[in-house]
Scaffold this motif. Structure first.
Motif, PDB file in Angstrom:
ATOM      1  N   VAL A   7       0.999  -1.025  -0.171  1.00  0.00           N
ATOM      2  CA  VAL A   7      -0.252  -0.050   0.074  1.00  0.00           C
ATOM      3  C   VAL A   7       0.790   1.232   0.019  1.00  0.00           C
ATOM      4  N   ASN A   8       0.585   2.071  -0.908  1.00  0.00           N
ATOM      5  CA  ASN A   8       1.528   3.380  -0.956  1.00  0.00           C
ATOM      6  C   ASN A   8       0.900   4.251   0.086  1.00  0.00           C
ATOM      7  N   ALA A   9       1.712   4.951   1.055  1.00  0.00           N
ATOM      8  CA  ALA A   9       1.127   5.759   2.011  1.00  0.00           C
ATOM      9  C   ALA A   9       0.940   7.044   1.619  1.00  0.00           C
ATOM     10  N   PRO A  10       0.336   7.878   2.222  1.00  0.00           N
ATOM     11  CA  PRO A  10       0.185   9.233   1.836  1.00  0.00           C
ATOM     12  C   PRO A  10       1.668  10.036   1.857  1.00  0.00           C
ATOM     13  N   ARG A  11       1.799  10.998   0.894  1.00  0.00           N
ATOM     14  CA  ARG A  11       3.171  11.653   0.998  1.00  0.00           C
ATOM     15  C   ARG A  11       2.676  13.259   1.562  1.00  0.00           C
ATOM     16  N   LEU A  12       3.340  13.271   2.552  1.00  0.00           N
ATOM     17  CA  LEU A  12       3.194  14.834   3.103  1.00  0.00           C
ATOM     18  C   LEU A  12       4.422  15.241   3.844  1.00  0.00           C
ATOM     19  N   ASP A  13       4.550  16.511   3.443  1.00  0.00           N
ATOM     20  CA  ASP A  13       5.802  17.106   4.210  1.00  0.00           C
ATOM     21  C   ASP A  13       5.191  17.982   5.381  1.00  0.00           C
ATOM     22  N   ARG A  14       6.148  18.127   6.175  1.00  0.00           N
ATOM     23  CA  ARG A  14       5.843  18.664   7.433  1.00  0.00           C
ATOM     24  C   ARG A  14       5.644  20.148   7.310  1.00  0.00           C
ATOM     25  N   LEU A  15       4.685  20.750   7.835  1.00  0.00           N
ATOM     26  CA  LEU A  15       4.180  21.951   7.852  1.00  0.00           C
ATOM     27  C   LEU A  15       4.892  23.047   8.649  1.00  0.00           C
ATOM     28  N   LEU A  16       5.682  23.906   8.240  1.00  0.00           N
ATOM     29  CA  LEU A  16       6.598  24.751   9.058  1.00  0.00           C
ATOM     30  C   LEU A  16       6.026  26.178   8.798  1.00  0.00           C
ATOM     31  N   LEU A  17       5.623  26.729  10.003  1.00  0.00           N
ATOM     32  CA  LEU A  17       5.015  28.068   9.700  1.00  0.00           C
ATOM     33  C   LEU A  17       5.701  28.926  10.911  1.00  0.00           C
ATOM     34  N   ASP A  18       6.601  29.663  10.710  1.00  0.00           N
ATOM     35  CA  ASP A  18       7.260  30.320  11.352  1.00  0.00           C
ATOM     36  C   ASP A  18       7.350  31.969  11.061  1.00  0.00           C
ATOM     37  N   ASP A  19       7.748  32.953  11.957  1.00  0.00           N
ATOM     38  CA  ASP A  19       7.734  34.252  11.544  1.00  0.00           C
ATOM     39  C   ASP A  19       6.465  34.826  11.161  1.00  0.00           C
ATOM     40  N   LEU A  20       5.596  34.460  11.785  1.00  0.00           N
ATOM     41  CA  LEU A  20       4.063  34.864  11.100  1.00  0.00           C
ATOM     42  C   LEU A  20       3.894  36.147  11.859  1.00  0.00           C
ATOM     43  N   THR A  21       3.037  37.023  11.144  1.00  0.00           N
ATOM     44  CA  THR A  21       2.473  38.159  11.840  1.00  0.00           C
ATOM     45  C   THR A  21       1.323  38.190  12.280  1.00  0.00           C
ATOM     46  N   ASP A  22       0.906  38.666  13.683  1.00  0.00           N
ATOM     47  CA  ASP A  22      -0.226  38.623  14.166  1.00  0.00           C
ATOM     48  C   ASP A  22      -1.207  39.485  13.381  1.00  0.00           C
ATOM     49  N   ALA A  23      -2.481  38.997  13.373  1.00  0.00           N
ATOM     50  CA  ALA A  23      -3.452  39.680  12.448  1.00  0.00           C
ATOM     51  C   ALA A  23      -4.897  39.583  13.207  1.00  0.00           C
ATOM     52  N   VAL A  24      -5.898  40.452  13.137  1.00  0.00           N
ATOM     53  CA  VAL A  24      -6.926  40.444  13.523  1.00  0.00           C
ATOM     54  C   VAL A  24      -7.962  39.671  12.575  1.00  0.00           C
ATOM     55  N   PRO A  25      -8.650  38.540  13.237  1.00  0.00           N
ATOM     56  CA  PRO A  25      -9.718  37.638  12.279  1.00  0.00           C
ATOM     57  C   PRO A  25     -10.535  38.479  11.509  1.00  0.00           C
ATOM     58  N   THR A  26     -11.128  39.534  12.012  1.00  0.00           N
ATOM     59  CA  THR A  26     -12.141  40.326  11.122  1.00  0.00           C
ATOM     60  C   THR A  26     -11.749  41.056  10.077  1.00  0.00           C
ATOM     61  N   THR A  27     -10.177  41.016   9.951  1.00  0.00           N
ATOM     62  CA  THR A  27      -9.629  41.624   8.736  1.00  0.00           C
ATOM     63  C   THR A  27      -9.942  40.672   7.340  1.00  0.00           C
ATOM     64  N   LEU A  28     -10.349  39.468   7.641  1.00  0.00           N
ATOM     65  CA  LEU A  28     -10.514  38.641   6.575  1.00  0.00           C
ATOM     66  C   LEU A  28     -11.610  39.006   5.749  1.00  0.00           C
ATOM     67  N   ARG A  29     -11.596  38.841   4.404  1.00  0.00           N
ATOM     68  CA  ARG A  29     -12.676  39.312   3.549  1.00  0.00           C
ATOM     69  C   ARG A  29     -12.952  38.461   2.338  1.00  0.00           C
ATOM     70  N   ALA A  30     -13.942  38.543   1.931  1.00  0.00           N
ATOM     71  CA  ALA A  30     -14.488  37.664   0.822  1.00  0.00           C
ATOM     72  C   ALA A  30     -13.216  38.015  -0.529  1.00  0.00           C
ATOM     73  N   HIS A  31     -12.600  36.922  -1.226  1.00  0.00           N
ATOM     74  CA  HIS A  31     -11.941  37.097  -2.274  1.00  0.00           C
ATOM     75  C   HIS A  31     -10.727  37.852  -1.865  1.00  0.00           C
ATOM     76  N   GLY A  32     -10.385  37.870  -0.509  1.00  0.00           N
ATOM     77  CA  GLY A  32      -9.087  38.487  -0.445  1.00  0.00           C
ATOM     78  C   GLY A  32      -8.038  37.516  -0.157  1.00  0.00           C
ATOM     79  N   ASP A  33      -6.865  37.851  -0.227  1.00  0.00           N
ATOM     80  CA  ASP A  33      -5.548  37.123  -0.155  1.00  0.00           C
ATOM     81  C   ASP A  33      -4.805  37.496   0.722  1.00  0.00           C
ATOM     82  N   PHE A  34      -4.397  36.523   1.572  1.00  0.00           N
ATOM     83  CA  PHE A  34      -3.749  36.954   2.747  1.00  0.00           C
ATOM     84  C   PHE A  34      -2.471  35.904   2.911  1.00  0.00           C
TER      85      PHE A  34
END
Length: 223
Positions: A7-34
């Motif tokens: 059985v071929n197992a799923p191939r997933l890379d480790r997700l590394l999320l560093d040095d992110l900037t804090d943001a207010v959730p209510t700034t999310l908007r439709a069709h916006g890219d963040f």
């Protein structure tokens, strides 16, 4: 007899999320890219409830501890994004394109994900009610230590999907097209469309449990 193919197992890379900037959730908007943002609201976890966010684009982002009840993320595009400790009574996210996405330690009552494309997606330690992935494409997807009341995989095309330490109350598999889908790490209570499990791998004990449903679907009389 020829040996069965491994059985071929799923191939997933480790997700590394560093040095992110804090943001207010209510700034999310439709069709916006963040990009490269950490959305967390300890003081107002319900700030996004009922938000209408179709076409939302997230890349290298995290959403932590938020209540996403009645949020509409239809046709969202997520890349290298993690949901951690989110909750929702109902979440609409159908038609999305998710790549390198994690959902961790989250509780969702019902989530609409039909006609979505998932590539390299991991769900870990989640408690989910009804999960609708009907007519979706799943490639390299892992469910780990999850409890799911009902999982609808009807009409899906799934390749390299694994379940580890999971429990599923009802699995709907009608007309699914499966390749290297490993169900051995899953406690299955009920399967619908069991004849469509061709391409999946089950344990001997699971096969015994599926035997009555297989006999009924094939019209066999067992006396």
């Amino acid at each position: 007899m020829p040996r069965p193919k491994p059985v071929n197992a799923p191939r997933l890379d480790r997700l590394l999320l560093d040095d992110l900037t804090d943001a207010v959730p209510t700034t999310l908007r439709a069709h916006g890219d963040f990009e490269a943002l950490a959305f967390v609201s300890a003081d107002e976890p319900h700030a996004l409830q009922g938000a209408d966010l179709p076409g939302l684009g997230l890349s290298e982002c995290t959403l932590t501890g938020l209540d996403l009840s009645y949020v509409r993320m239809i046709d969202s595009h997520l890349r290298e994004t993690r949901f951690d400790g989110v909750t929702a009574s109902v979440l609409a996210a159908q038609g999305g394109d998710w790549r390198d996405v994690e959902l961790r330690s989250s509780r969702i009552g019902a989530v609409e994900l039909y006609e979505s494309a998932w590539h390299s997606v991991r769900l870990h330690g989640c408690k989910l009610g009804f999960v609708n992935l009907r007519a979706s494409e799943l490639v390299d997807v892992v469910f780990e230590d999850c409890t799911i009341d009902e999982l609808d995989l009807g009409d899906v095309k799934a390749t390299r999907v694994g379940f580890e330490g999971c429990r599923i109350g009802v699995l709907e598999a009608s007309h699914a097209r499966l390749v290297d889908v490993d169900l051995r790490g899953c406690d299955l209570d009920q399967v619908r469309g069991v004849a469509s499990l061709r391409g999946a791998v089950v344990s001997f004990d699971q096969l015994l449990g599926l035997a009555p449903a297989l006999a009924a679907e094939l019209g066999l009389r067992v006396e």
